[in-house]
Enzyme design. Structure first.
Site, PDB file in Angstrom:
ATOM      1  N   ARG A   1     -21.424  86.397 -20.551  1.00 42.72           N
ATOM      2  CA  ARG A   1     -20.495  85.391 -21.066  1.00 42.72           C
ATOM      3  C   ARG A   1     -20.805  84.017 -20.496  1.00 42.72           C
ATOM      4  O   ARG A   1     -21.190  83.889 -19.352  1.00 42.72           O
ATOM      5  CB  ARG A   1     -19.054  85.748 -20.680  1.00 42.72           C
TER       6      ARG A   1
ATOM      7  N   ASP B   1     -23.006  90.817 -17.384  1.00 45.21           N
ATOM      8  CA  ASP B   1     -22.062  89.813 -17.882  1.00 45.21           C
ATOM      9  C   ASP B   1     -22.840  88.645 -18.465  1.00 45.21           C
ATOM     10  O   ASP B   1     -23.459  87.886 -17.728  1.00 45.21           O
ATOM     11  CB  ASP B   1     -21.143  89.336 -16.743  1.00 45.21           C
TER      12      ASP B   1
END
Ligand code: ZN
Length: 176
Positions: free
Chosen positions: A110, A108
């Site tokens: 983000r 991840d």
């Protein structure tokens, strides 16, 4: 609809608002990661399109709320082409997490740094966060966004996305 240019991430974000978001506490907020395949192409691999529609319907019914639609978040931040490569790895048996790792990509990538300044610009004082993702809630709280309550984000479980949702719950710790 309001556009924001993210100078750091070099992308443009889109924000939808309904109602007087600067005059109400606990404004319903969905921080949504873009997903071209799930939203525009009706991919059955994920539930992003359904989650976005659910948030829009909830906010429309409440007459109050904000959707921060974050660009640059394809495939949890690995980019659209890498997401398609990860899908190919999943077709060979990997799950959504191990596929990224097998390609040498983060699980991840983000980041949510744009959300705090956007909410500040809109005059939002506190939010009801629409999410199943504890990381997202923590990221907002780290930016000083007061999260007063949480509403689950309702996607649609299907045979096609069941493994994806199971990995979200069992490996990534989502509230599902
Ligand atoms: Zn998706």
């Amino acid at each position: 609809v309001i556009g924001y240019r993210d100078a750091r991430a070099q992308v443009d974000h889109v924000v939808l608002t309904v109602g007087e978001v600067d005059r109400n506490p606990e404004v319903p907020l969905r921080v949504h990661s873009e997903c071209l395949t799930g939203e525009a192409l009706a991919s059955q691999r994920c539930d992003c399109g359904d989650q976005l529609k659910d948030a829009m319907a909830y906010i429309a019914a409440r007459g109050l709320g904000v959707i921060v639609y974050l660009r640059g978040h394809e495939g949890r931040g690995i980019g659209l082409v890498n997401k398609l490569r990860a899908y190919a790895a999943q077709d060979r048996g990997a799950d959504t997490v191990s596929a990224n790792l097998a390609l040498g990509l983060p699980v991840d990538a983000r980041e949510y740094g744009a959300v705090g300044p956007i909410l500040q610009d809109l005059g939002v004082s506190s939010v009801q966060l629409i999410t199943n993702n504890p990381d997202k809630q923590r990221a907002l709280e780290r930016q000083g966004v007061p999260v007063r309550s949480r509403r689950p984000s309702l996607g649609s479980p299907t045979p096609e996305n069941a493994a994806y949702l199971r990995t979200k719950r069992d490996v990534l710790g989502h509230w599902l």
